[in-house]
Write a protein that holds these residues in place. Structure first.
Motif, PDB file in Angstrom:
ATOM      1  N   UNK A  53      52.838  47.146  -6.370  1.00  0.00           N
ATOM      2  CA  UNK A  53      54.077  47.615  -6.979  1.00  0.00           C
ATOM      3  C   UNK A  53      54.792  46.739  -8.271  1.00  0.00           C
ATOM      4  N   UNK A  54      54.721  46.341  -8.011  1.00  0.00           N
ATOM      5  CA  UNK A  54      55.281  45.838  -9.762  1.00  0.00           C
ATOM      6  C   UNK A  54      54.123  46.065 -10.681  1.00  0.00           C
ATOM      7  N   UNK A  55      53.345  46.850 -10.988  1.00  0.00           N
ATOM      8  CA  UNK A  55      52.752  47.790 -12.429  1.00  0.00           C
ATOM      9  C   UNK A  55      53.213  48.491 -12.371  1.00  0.00           C
ATOM     10  N   UNK A  56      53.041  49.811 -11.137  1.00  0.00           N
ATOM     11  CA  UNK A  56      53.829  50.690 -11.188  1.00  0.00           C
ATOM     12  C   UNK A  56      55.578  50.459 -12.061  1.00  0.00           C
ATOM     13  N   UNK A  57      56.214  49.636 -10.865  1.00  0.00           N
ATOM     14  CA  UNK A  57      57.536  49.173 -11.820  1.00  0.00           C
ATOM     15  C   UNK A  57      57.484  49.125 -12.959  1.00  0.00           C
ATOM     16  N   UNK A  71      61.432  55.159  -5.693  1.00  0.00           N
ATOM     17  CA  UNK A  71      61.247  56.265  -5.743  1.00  0.00           C
ATOM     18  C   UNK A  71      59.759  56.176  -4.786  1.00  0.00           C
ATOM     19  N   UNK A  72      59.444  54.849  -4.217  1.00  0.00           N
ATOM     20  CA  UNK A  72      58.728  54.157  -3.767  1.00  0.00           C
ATOM     21  C   UNK A  72      56.843  55.266  -3.852  1.00  0.00           C
ATOM     22  N   UNK A  73      56.704  55.090  -5.087  1.00  0.00           N
ATOM     23  CA  UNK A  73      55.396  55.667  -5.911  1.00  0.00           C
ATOM     24  C   UNK A  73      54.404  53.832  -5.525  1.00  0.00           C
ATOM     25  N   UNK A  74      54.587  53.156  -5.227  1.00  0.00           N
ATOM     26  CA  UNK A  74      53.124  52.871  -5.085  1.00  0.00           C
ATOM     27  C   UNK A  74      52.725  52.922  -3.452  1.00  0.00           C
ATOM     28  N   UNK A  75      53.395  53.458  -2.681  1.00  0.00           N
ATOM     29  CA  UNK A  75      53.393  53.713  -1.114  1.00  0.00           C
ATOM     30  C   UNK A  75      52.686  54.876  -1.800  1.00  0.00           C
ATOM     31  N   UNK A  76      53.744  55.647  -1.924  1.00  0.00           N
ATOM     32  CA  UNK A  76      52.092  56.681  -2.472  1.00  0.00           C
ATOM     33  C   UNK A  76      50.820  56.702  -3.119  1.00  0.00           C
ATOM     34  N   UNK A  77      51.194  55.496  -4.199  1.00  0.00           N
ATOM     35  CA  UNK A  77      49.642  55.574  -4.188  1.00  0.00           C
ATOM     36  C   UNK A  77      48.273  55.016  -3.207  1.00  0.00           C
ATOM     37  N   UNK A  78      49.368  54.040  -3.275  1.00  0.00           N
ATOM     38  CA  UNK A  78      48.026  53.383  -2.254  1.00  0.00           C
ATOM     39  C   UNK A  78      47.971  54.320  -0.830  1.00  0.00           C
ATOM     40  N   UNK A  79      48.162  55.189  -0.722  1.00  0.00           N
ATOM     41  CA  UNK A  79      47.486  55.870   1.054  1.00  0.00           C
ATOM     42  C   UNK A  79      46.890  57.064   0.087  1.00  0.00           C
ATOM     43  N   UNK A 177      56.477  64.442  -8.935  1.00  0.00           N
ATOM     44  CA  UNK A 177      56.278  65.601  -7.790  1.00  0.00           C
ATOM     45  C   UNK A 177      57.046  65.034  -6.584  1.00  0.00           C
ATOM     46  N   UNK A 178      57.987  63.939  -6.738  1.00  0.00           N
ATOM     47  CA  UNK A 178      58.769  63.630  -5.901  1.00  0.00           C
ATOM     48  C   UNK A 178      60.121  64.790  -5.886  1.00  0.00           C
TER      49      UNK A 178
END
Length: 212
Positions: A53-57, A71-79, A177-178
């Motif tokens: 989460x910190x890295x993508x931020x 945009x919850x990019x960390x969640x997208x990446x992990x999923x 793509x969000x």
């Protein structure tokens, strides 16, 4: 000089890490006291997910347009790694996430909340802003891996470079793509019209990259 907003509008998957400025680091520093996830990790541990989460931020920080956190990019990446990537790739991603925790010195005496933004920034800079020659060497080393068993013989540095490169690329992909960025920041045509293949983006979209 192109400002940060314009850089984010035009960013592509081949782009390098956009190093945060001192001003951005100061703004983000307030987030280091306690990282609270608004999603439940499926592949990573909670600490690994907080580091992600910190890295993508830092890769795509909040400015006058939404950043990775919003945009919850960390969640997208992990999923994506857990649900879409090959099982062996997901396994390697998980292993190196643990190595990244070690690289940041995270342990019982130094929990995630004590890792400073500058430490995350230094990690990203070391690998994603390393010389082209060094990055090529990492890629060549990873290219020698013929099967998952060969992963153990790869250097720690090459593994972390691969992990951070994957995080960067998936973050940028998820960002672009969000719905928010696709419709409100990039050039967006919900109903594509005439195909014009030989004109400049400056003329066609005001310099904005097309929404993917």
């Amino acid at each position: 000089m192109m400002n940060r907003r314009e850089a984010l509008k035009n960013i592509g998957l081949s782009a390098g890490y956009i190093a945060a400025t001192p001003a951005i680091l100061t703004i983000l520093h307030s987030c280091t006291a306690e990282i609270k996830l608004n999603w439940i990790p499926e592949l990573l541990s909670e600490d690994e997910a907080k580091v992600l989460d910190q890295l993508v931020d830092l890769i795509i920080p909040e400015t006058d347009i939404p950043g990775a956190k919003s945009l919850n990019v960390a969640m997208f990446t992990e999923k994506y790694m857990n649900q879409v990537a090959k099982e062996e790739d997901a396994g390697m991603f998980k292993k190196v996430a643990g190595m990244v925790l070690n690289e940041l010195g995270i342990n019982e005496d130094k929990p995630v909340k004590k890792v400073k933004i500058e430490e995350y920034d230094a990690l990203l800079t070391t690998y994603l802003k390393s010389s082209k020659e060094q990055q090529k060497a990492y890629q060549e080393e990873m290219g020698q891996m013929k099967n998952p068993e060969d992963f153990e013989a790869i250097s720690k540095e090459a593994k972390i470079f691969l992990f951070l490169s994957t995080v960067r690329d998936l973050s940028i992909w998820g960002f672009k793509t969000s719905e928010e960025i696709g419709e409100n920041v990039l050039a967006y045509a919900p109903v594509p019209g005439q195909q014009i293949g030989c004109d400049s983006l400056e003329k066609l979209t005001g310099g904005k990259a097309w929404s993917l």
